[in-house]
Design an enzyme around this catalytic site. Structure first.
Site: not given
Ligand code: NOJ
Length: 753
Positions: A294
């Site tokens: 993430d």
């Molecule tokens: C953080 C989020 O937790 C995740 O779900 C998302 O896909 C990513 N950022 C990318 O934007």
């Protein structure tokens, strides 16, 4: 097996440090074999740095990136150098094309970029937030949503979505419940499978299909206190029984990628958690795609306090066989050094890189790097047939919680006052993570109602802002209510109270809206609340003040049209809650599938003190999982267990008669729950193990038959094996998780085994 051969096998396994990854890149068919050959050939030409480059995902809008020597580098520099495998959240189709051209024309090997984006409930056309979609209990609707999203995203230039979110959660304080399918693993698994099918189709080389990404692995939905990014500490048994099933289902369905979660899991951050990423994900679930962290989650292992610096964080992630580093660049900064120091083998890097390249080949990016995006952008967005699908999903997602004196549907002869901060806001219909959704393209509630009932019949006044009063707002609202026969009160929580970093300790309506509600209710006019929300809310004190409550969620681009369908009765509401609405915030986390405890409630002596209960609050929620009304009524009878005694490994068949006993046609969500009476571990009071959405004409009856598969009765036993046990089971079928109609069956040990 002889001892010697056992030892030889063991030695072989020990000698293969990357065995899980080798398995990950096994060809699936002839085309895939060809792909593997091409990948091998390409990798022979790649330097170590270029291979590591494929493991890097950057975000252009984040600006410059500080290189290892303090030098400021731009995303363009990385791309030219062949040190970027993927970009996320690029703002426009033109920019996507520009970056792709740069990668193909200016990097040494011309390897195309993979563009990823959070297309989680639509791309341009926005569907209801995912919690709302799950409330439709309609897996085909979820699949259609994903297919439309894929079609639009692909035309935009995006070949990879970060969806489906498979995090089970029973905590409405956590804002991200809006992105998932609610509290139940069985329903969550069905929704996850459907979305993977919708995004990926049968063939990734089809230019309208995109890679799915199962997130957030793992157990991100169980942060302590419902606070985003917080610690997750749970037993392995709880994890396997309640949290793992939707991830497993999505992977089983062939999801191409997985995202690590931000949280630590039993004290080890997921991104560096070898047990999660290798033992469970690769070895047990057989995941054969690639894993991305993430956002910045690799470097956050420093803040977590398990890595002293970025280099150690990278080493941990490599060791967990995480393929791609989202934005923080630790792989790029320290990868080569770690290989030189022999802390990471070049073979590991090869295998991590291979998985990314395989995905790019499977998408057809090497045949045509520009196949996503380009000219088709112009015609692919907002197609009328796709808007129809969005309208249908939105109306199916709406849940009618209360309808005293059959206030709804309206017959169209009433003068209506639409009041509230969500009555005429297009942007507030979009919810969180609404990709490229455009508020001004949404049909607002007001527009939808005026279109259906005539603009002269629907007056509107805002009353207050979502979180603030407006001067004279309440007076205007009261005047509007007094001038109408019926009031539709659009209340709830704004987009910014949904999704990531939107945890709340109170899930009540904000104070200005409570004041508005009280003033309008005091007029004595019939009132229906339209509840715009991405999470369950505490509305216990409010429901008694109004006649009807319809949960509309943030219903997306077609919100107003879908609302008009429901309010007018053109569509009979069939949504059912997939997360419990608590009676009081102090009950959370709360879900229908809790354990009995040694001092269960309800008890024959309801006043006894030493029971598992609260002093001044009931254990029961306001509205339970599975609950939702219709404009008609459904009766259940004749529950028959067709196989009252089975052996382990055999399915159980149960049937029930469902009758539409009201005056309108309608759809019912027939729900089946099980309880394992005595087991080697404590088991939930009920677990959903089957559901069917059935259309019934007024007066019509249907017999619905369920087959409960052996794996539906399996659980993480006392010996930690995920398997069945013999014993007696309760089964209930009915309208919601409190369904009273009951039967039972016995699972016997198969003595031949
Ligand atoms: C953080 C989020 O937790 C995740 O779900 C998302 O896909 C990513 N950022 C990318 O934007």
């Amino acid at each position: 097996m002889k001892l010697l051969s056992k030892l030889l096998l063991l030695a072989l396994l020990v000698a293969l440090p990357t065995s899980t990854l080798v398995a990950a890149n096994t060809p699936k068919d002839k085309t895939d074999k060809e792909i593997m050959r091409k990948v091998d050939a390409l990798m022979k030409k790649m330097t170590l740095r270029e291979k590591i480059g494929q493991l890097i995902q950057l975000r252009p809008s984040e600006g410059d990136i500080t290189g290892p020597d303090g030098e400021q580098l731009k995303v363009e520099d990385f791309i030219r150098e062949g040190c970027c495998g993927s970009l996320l959240s690029v703002a426009s189709p033109d920019e996507i094309m520009r970056f792709q051209r740069l990668a193909v024309d200016s990097s040494r090997l011309g390897i195309p970029l993979l563009f990823g984006h959070d297309v989680i409930h639509g791309c341009r056309i926005i569907f209801p937030e995912n919690l709302g979609v799950s409330a439709s209990w309609d897996v085909e609707a979820a699949e259609r949503l994903a297919r439309v999203s894929a079609e639009e995203a692909a035309a935009f230039g995006i070949a990879w979505t970060f969806s489906p979110m498979c995090d089970v959660s029973a905590d409405p304080r956590w804002g991200r419940v809006s992105e998932g399918s609610g509290e139940d693993p069985y329903l969550g698994a069905a929704m996850a499978r459907a979305m993977v099918r919708g995004y990926q189709g049968d063939d990734l080389s089809d230019p309208n299909t995109i890679l799915a990404c199962v997130k957030h692995f793992a157990a991100y939905g169980a942060p302590q206190g419902g606070r985003d990014y917080n610690t997750v500490d749970m037993s392995e048994r709880m994890f396997r029984d309640r949290y793992l099933p939707p991830y497993r289902a999505a992977i089983d369905e062939g999801a191409a990628t997985v995202m690590t979660s931000f949280n630590d899991f039993n004290a080890i951050p997921a991104t560096g958690n070898k047990w999660l990423m290798r033992t469970v994900l690769r070895d047990e679930l057989g995941f054969d795609g690639f894993v991305v962290t993430d956002y910045n989650a690799m470097h956050e292992m420093v803040a977590h306090g398990v890595a002293a610096d970025g280099k150690e964080a990278a080493a941990m992630a490599f060791d967990a066989h995480v393929n791609m580093d989202m934005v923080d660049c630790d792989y790029l900064m320290y990868g080569e050094e770690l290989v030189r120091e022999r802390r990471v083998s070049e073979k590991t890097i090869d295998e991590l890189c291979r998985a990314v390249l395989v995905a790019k080949f499977r998408l057809g990016l090497f045949d045509d790097p520009y196949r996503y995006g380009g000219d088709r952008y112009e015609t692919a967005m907002y197609k009328s047939e796709n808007l129809k699908i969005a309208r249908d999903v939105a109306r199916k997602s709406m849940v009618l919680l209360r309808n005293e004196n059959d206030l709804l549907p309206l017959d169209g002869n009433e003068r209506m006052a639409l009041i509230g901060p969500f009555g005429d806001s297009g942007s507030e219909m979009l919810g969180s993570w609404s990709a490229f959704g455009e508020g001004d393209r949404s049909i607002t509630f007001l527009e939808g109602l005026q279109e259906r009932f005539g603009s002269e019949n629907v007056a509107y006044t805002e009353g207050c802002k979502p979180l603030e009063q407006i001067e004279g707002g309440i007076d205007a609202a009261v005047a509007a209510a007094n001038g109408a026969d019926v009031v539709l009160l659009a209340l709830g929580l704004p987009n910014k109270c949904s999704g990531e970093a939107a945890s709340m300790t109170s899930i009540e309506l904000p104070q200005p809206q409570l004041e508005l509600l009280d003033a309008v209710a005091a007029t004595g006019k019939p009132v229906a609340i339209l509840l715009v929300t991405g999470r369950p809310m505490d509305i216990t004190d409010e429901v008694g003040k109004v006649d009807a409550v319809l949960v509309t969620w943030h219903a997306g681009t077609m919100a107003g049209a879908a609302l008009a369908d429901v309010v007018s009765g053109d569509f009979n509401p069939s949504g059912r809650l997939t997360m419990t609405f608590p009676y009081d915030i102090g009950q959370v986390p709360i879900h229908y599938s809790m354990k009995r405890t040694g001092r269960p409630m309800p008890s024959p002596d309801a006043r006894a003190k030493y029971l598992s209960r609260y002093l001044f609050t009931p254990n029961e929620p306001l509205y339970c999982f599975g609950y939702g009304l219709s404009y008609t009524t459904f009766d259940y009878s004749d529950l028959k267990v067709l196989t009252p005694e089975v052996k382990i490994g055999e399915p159980v068949r149960v049937s029930v008669k469902v009758t539409n006993s009201g005056k309108r046609d309608g759809d019912e969500v027939v729900q089946l729950y099980l309880h394992d009476k005595v087991a080697s571990t404590t088991r939930p009071v009920r677990e959903l193990k089957g559901f069917r959405k059935v259309a019934l004409k007024a007066g019509e009856s249907k017999v619905v038959e369920f087959t409960i598969q052996p794996e539906d009765m399996a659980f993480c036993r006392a010996d930690m094996e995920f398997a069945q046990e013999p014993g007696d089971f309760d089964v209930w079928i009915g309208h919601d998780s409190n369904a009273p109609l009951h039967g039972g069956f016995t699972v016997k040990q198969d003595i031949r085994k």
